[in-house]
Scaffold this motif. Sequence first.
Motif, PDB file in Angstrom:
ATOM      1  N   ASP A 109       0.839  -1.201   0.000  1.00  0.00           N
ATOM      2  CA  ASP A 109       0.000   0.000   0.000  1.00  0.00           C
ATOM      3  C   ASP A 109       0.877   1.254   0.000  1.00  0.00           C
ATOM      4  OD1 ASP A 109      -2.342  -1.388  -0.044  1.00  0.00           O
ATOM      5  OD2 ASP A 109      -2.801  -1.137   2.091  1.00  0.00           O
ATOM      6  N   ARG A 164      -3.659  15.426  -3.849  1.00  0.00           N
ATOM      7  CA  ARG A 164      -4.436  14.981  -5.006  1.00  0.00           C
ATOM      8  C   ARG A 164      -3.539  14.323  -6.053  1.00  0.00           C
ATOM      9  NH1 ARG A 164      -6.953  20.161  -4.262  1.00  0.00           N
ATOM     10  NH2 ARG A 164      -9.121  19.960  -3.510  1.00  0.00           N
ATOM     11  N   ARG A 178      -2.426  10.882  -4.915  1.00  0.00           N
ATOM     12  CA  ARG A 178      -3.546   9.943  -4.991  1.00  0.00           C
ATOM     13  C   ARG A 178      -3.725   9.462  -6.436  1.00  0.00           C
ATOM     14  NH1 ARG A 178      -7.052   6.545  -2.169  1.00  0.00           N
ATOM     15  NH2 ARG A 178      -9.161   6.693  -3.002  1.00  0.00           N
ATOM     16  N   LYS A 179      -3.615  10.392  -7.367  1.00  0.00           N
ATOM     17  CA  LYS A 179      -3.813  10.055  -8.771  1.00  0.00           C
ATOM     18  C   LYS A 179      -2.668   9.210  -9.316  1.00  0.00           C
ATOM     19  CE  LYS A 179      -4.688  12.195 -13.289  1.00  0.00           C
ATOM     20  NZ  LYS A 179      -4.875  13.484 -14.017  1.00  0.00           N
ATOM     21  N   LYS A 180      -1.437   9.563  -8.954  1.00  0.00           N
ATOM     22  CA  LYS A 180      -0.267   8.898  -9.535  1.00  0.00           C
ATOM     23  C   LYS A 180       0.049   7.572  -8.867  1.00  0.00           C
ATOM     24  CE  LYS A 180       4.567   9.756 -10.777  1.00  0.00           C
ATOM     25  NZ  LYS A 180       5.687  10.745 -10.761  1.00  0.00           N
ATOM     26  N   HIS A 181      -0.075   7.504  -7.543  1.00  0.00           N
ATOM     27  CA  HIS A 181       0.379   6.317  -6.810  1.00  0.00           C
ATOM     28  C   HIS A 181      -0.744   5.605  -6.058  1.00  0.00           C
ATOM     29  CE1 HIS A 181       4.556   7.301  -7.654  1.00  0.00           C
ATOM     30  NE2 HIS A 181       4.347   8.528  -7.217  1.00  0.00           N
ATOM     31  N   ARG A 182      -1.979   6.066  -6.203  1.00  0.00           N
ATOM     32  CA  ARG A 182      -3.108   5.447  -5.496  1.00  0.00           C
ATOM     33  C   ARG A 182      -2.867   5.400  -3.992  1.00  0.00           C
ATOM     34  NH1 ARG A 182      -6.987   6.568  -8.048  1.00  0.00           N
ATOM     35  NH2 ARG A 182      -8.221   5.059  -6.858  1.00  0.00           N
ATOM     36  N   VAL A 183      -2.417   6.514  -3.454  1.00  0.00           N
ATOM     37  CA  VAL A 183      -2.158   6.609  -2.016  1.00  0.00           C
ATOM     38  C   VAL A 183      -3.428   6.259  -1.246  1.00  0.00           C
ATOM     39  CG1 VAL A 183      -1.758   8.287  -0.178  1.00  0.00           C
ATOM     40  CG2 VAL A 183      -0.246   8.241  -2.156  1.00  0.00           C
ATOM     41  N   LYS A 184      -3.288   5.419  -0.201  1.00  0.00           N
ATOM     42  CA  LYS A 184      -4.442   4.942   0.557  1.00  0.00           C
ATOM     43  C   LYS A 184      -4.648   5.676   1.876  1.00  0.00           C
ATOM     44  CE  LYS A 184      -5.811   0.790   0.729  1.00  0.00           C
ATOM     45  NZ  LYS A 184      -5.968  -0.673   0.965  1.00  0.00           N
ATOM     46  N   LEU A 244     -12.133  12.307  -2.299  1.00  0.00           N
ATOM     47  CA  LEU A 244     -11.369  11.139  -2.734  1.00  0.00           C
ATOM     48  C   LEU A 244     -11.640   9.901  -1.883  1.00  0.00           C
ATOM     49  CD1 LEU A 244      -7.935  12.948  -3.288  1.00  0.00           C
ATOM     50  CD2 LEU A 244      -9.460  12.107  -5.082  1.00  0.00           C
ATOM     51  N   LEU A 275     -10.377   9.532   1.071  1.00  0.00           N
ATOM     52  CA  LEU A 275      -9.006   9.275   1.513  1.00  0.00           C
ATOM     53  C   LEU A 275      -8.867   9.546   3.007  1.00  0.00           C
ATOM     54  CD1 LEU A 275      -6.077   8.630   0.617  1.00  0.00           C
ATOM     55  CD2 LEU A 275      -5.783  11.081   0.192  1.00  0.00           C
TER      56      LEU A 275
END
Length: 483
Positions: free
Chosen positions: A204, A243, A246-252, A283, A285
């Motif tokens: 993750d 943001r 989140r978009k580039k690495h799918r940060v959880k 998001l 998030l």
Amino acid sequence: MWKPDRGSDKPLYAQIADDLARRISSGEFPPGTRLPSERSLAELLGVNRSTVVLAFGELRAAGIVESRTGSGTRVSRGGWGAAPKQTPNWSRYAEDGGFLPNLPLMRRIREALSRHPSLIDFASGELSADLAPAAEIAALLREQDDIAYLGYDNPQGHMPLREALASYLARYRGIRTTASSVLITSGSQQSLFLIAQCLLAPGDAVAVEDPSYCRSLPMFQSAGLRVFRLPVDEHGTRPGDIRALRKKHRVKMVFLNPNYQNPTGTVLGAERRKELLEAASGLGLPIVEDDPFSLTAFGERPPDPLKAMDADGSVLYIGSFSKIAASGLRIGWMVAPNAIVERLADARQQMDFGLSVIPQRIVARFLESPYFRPHLERLRTELQFKRDLLIDALRKELPDQVEFAVPRGGLHLWCRLRHAVQDGKLLDEAIRRGTVFVPGSVYGSAPGYVRFTYARPRAEDIGPGVAAFAEALRAMEHGPGGP
């Protein structure tokens, strides 16, 4: 003659143990050979005798040597690795475990403070003894005459403490919660550990501030998490960066310390707080908000936590008693949805069956006692006094060598050196001169930053400690033969 490398991240004793093991393996010291005494080997290598004692201990644990009273230390006669009965290679077990050790510079700081208690300590992120409410806690302990049960308590935490914390959070932090949404932990670090181990999975991605205390914790790497940086400027983290990650690495998950951030002392701007919460809500998030320093605000109303503004349930809020009272009581807390609290309480029960009920009772009473507010007022006054002493000393000793923004709360001063130097060597120079600090690289920053904790040293030691640091810095800048 081989000598250990003092500039290496590897401890001296481990280097010595490795060299002796290599020489034994190559046949230079055959089985039964008596090795030099601890004292003579220490003199030969230019180290303390205790360092050689540790090295021999490593070799004994590996079954490479054996020691007997009156006979000294000898290479094992049965042949290294060939004896029918061997001591387990504990060193290998220690190296192969999945939970990573502390960073090398942090281990060096801890070792130095352990060996030299007289060091002026700008490194330890805790209150000095004179700032703790020792007399108040002692009075509350004397009143503990109604303890009827000393068995295991609720794994979520002592109910009277959770109720007291719900009242405390509403009164001092503007957070509306209930006892059922509060989990008691042994401090912020255990809260972070439980989150990393139980709510996230290996692989993750998470986002942490840069620089950040979280970057000093190998627990994130131990959990197999991918850690991405959120740059911190004078107004804190930029929501746009969250943001993008989140978009580039799918940060959880995002880990933030918005108020008097450790180590920089910055406060997240009001507009950014609103935008950040909007981004998190949009998001889906989660944000983990670590808020240990807010009640140390100097001459201003403490900034509201993100959790007080959180209308959508995006924030897990963690706090600690360590930075406002006494780290030795080992009391922290987390405010989270019931499902999360139950999950983490179950995990913590597997670890230790819950915290001791006695410190929980003490903290519950302290929060509700007439002692608490006066203690906070005294703490803020004393911390601001120590902060000002540190700033005055730096301006006197290093007027052109350091830059910093004056923090309005917290325990730390974040400094940029005008001329970057090698972190490890500057730390060693400072230790030799009687003081210790935390290099900025521990927190993920580029070389050339240092963190001073003004809460830890005594007021009378702050000036001499800065003078010693200044001598170390000048020695690094001028090189051998310099002033």
